[in-house]
Design a protein around this motif. Structure first.
Motif, PDB file in Angstrom:
ATOM      1  N   GLU A  97       0.833  -1.199   0.000  1.00 16.56           N
ATOM      2  CA  GLU A  97       0.000   0.000   0.000  1.00 16.56           C
ATOM      3  C   GLU A  97       0.866   1.247   0.000  1.00 16.56           C
ATOM      4  O   GLU A  97       1.898   1.297   0.691  1.00 16.56           O
ATOM      5  CB  GLU A  97      -0.900   0.049   1.237  1.00 16.56           C
ATOM      6  N   HIS A  98       0.447   2.271  -0.735  1.00 15.15           N
ATOM      7  CA  HIS A  98       1.098   3.567  -0.680  1.00 15.15           C
ATOM      8  C   HIS A  98       0.346   4.409   0.351  1.00 15.15           C
ATOM      9  O   HIS A  98      -0.848   4.674   0.195  1.00 15.15           O
ATOM     10  CB  HIS A  98       1.082   4.254  -2.047  1.00 15.15           C
ATOM     11  N   ILE A  99       1.036   4.805   1.389  1.00 14.99           N
ATOM     12  CA  ILE A  99       0.391   5.454   2.528  1.00 14.99           C
ATOM     13  C   ILE A  99       1.000   6.835   2.755  1.00 14.99           C
ATOM     14  O   ILE A  99       2.223   6.997   2.758  1.00 14.99           O
ATOM     15  CB  ILE A  99       0.552   4.609   3.808  1.00 14.99           C
ATOM     16  N   THR A 100       0.144   7.830   2.936  1.00 20.01           N
ATOM     17  CA  THR A 100       0.582   9.181   3.255  1.00 20.01           C
ATOM     18  C   THR A 100       0.387   9.429   4.744  1.00 20.01           C
ATOM     19  O   THR A 100      -0.717   9.270   5.267  1.00 20.01           O
ATOM     20  CB  THR A 100      -0.210  10.228   2.446  1.00 20.01           C
ATOM     21  N   VAL A 101       1.459   9.808   5.424  1.00 21.92           N
ATOM     22  CA  VAL A 101       1.415  10.049   6.861  1.00 21.92           C
ATOM     23  C   VAL A 101       1.812  11.499   7.139  1.00 21.92           C
ATOM     24  O   VAL A 101       2.966  11.877   6.899  1.00 21.92           O
ATOM     25  CB  VAL A 101       2.377   9.113   7.624  1.00 21.92           C
TER      26      VAL A 101
END
Length: 246
Positions: A141-145
């Motif tokens: 998954e590509h996750i933005t934090v």
């Protein structure tokens, strides 16, 4: 906006997902077959359609745990009985949909929930786009934090684990690269840790205690840490006594 559906019956999950796609085709969708699967997700959904009567951890128990992790999540219960209506108030449910429901009722509830999410995106700056964020890839998954959500990061088994108040995210990377990107609110007290000054509760010469978890302090870094933390408090106009040494 991340919309989730949690139901132990596959056909119900797919039916609800199809209805969401029909009315909001551009939203990010994810399905869960149990409460435990939701709670173990890397990133929690912003809006969750949640069945109540599920084997193992039921919907009410799941909702109570979710409220502990995320006070702002919009929860819509989907069930066949009215028996839990009053309990749904206790966990701050947004709505209570009784199966079976038609498209008009579903659309009405979904539109109201999406509108509430947009209102909260204005009320809570961390929910806005264009805030300083880190993009990582975890479990495909590509996750933005958002950096503001990171309590601390640590190195473990050649991976970096990012700890937020809601979840923990593991990815392959280098701490020195994260340190460069993180900015002035962060400090590296030990080669294996990077902490966010905003989440410090107390500290001593060996350990920094955060609102979630703790980080170790390298002996040679203690004096520099104290100076940087004092500068941080001065910059923010904070009262350093709120986070005392022990």
């Amino acid at each position: 906006m991340r919309i989730g559906v949690c139901d132990d019956q596959k056909e119900i999950r797919e039916m609800i997902l199809d209805k969401v796609r029909k009315f909001y085709p551009m939203e990010e969708l994810i399905s869960y077959q149990s409460g435990c699967e939701v709670l173990n997700a890397l990133i929690l959904p912003d809006l969750l359609f949640l069945d109540i009567q599920m084997p193992g951890m039921d919907g009410m128990e799941t909702a109570r745990e979710l409220r502990r992790l995320n006070r702002q999540m919009i929860i819509i219960f989907v069930t066949v009985t009215k028996d839990y209506v009053f309990q749904s108030f206790d966990v701050g449910a947004f709505h209570y949909l009784l199966k079976p429901f038609d498209d008009d009722k579903f659309k009405e509830v979904l539109q109201s929930a999406v509108s509430r999410f947009k209102e909260r995106s204005v009320e809570y700056p961390a929910a806005k786009k264009n805030v300083p964020s880190l993009m990582v890839t975890a479990n495909g998954e590509h996750i933005t934090v958002p950096f503001a959500d990171i309590v601390y990061a640590e190195v473990f088994n050649r991976k970096i684990i990012i700890h937020t108040m809601e979840t923990d995210i593991e990815y392959y990377g280098k701490m020195k690269d994260l340190e460069k990107k993180a900015g002035g609110d962060f400090y590296r007290p030990h080669r294996g840790y990077l902490i966010n000054f905003n989440f410090i509760q107390k500290y001593d010469a060996a350990t920094i205690y955060l609102k979630k978890g703790k980080a170790f302090m390298a002996k040679q870094n203690y004096q520099d840490f104290v100076k940087c933390y004092l500068r941080f408090n001065q910059r923010r106009g904070s009262n350093a006594s709120n986070c005392n040494t022990i």
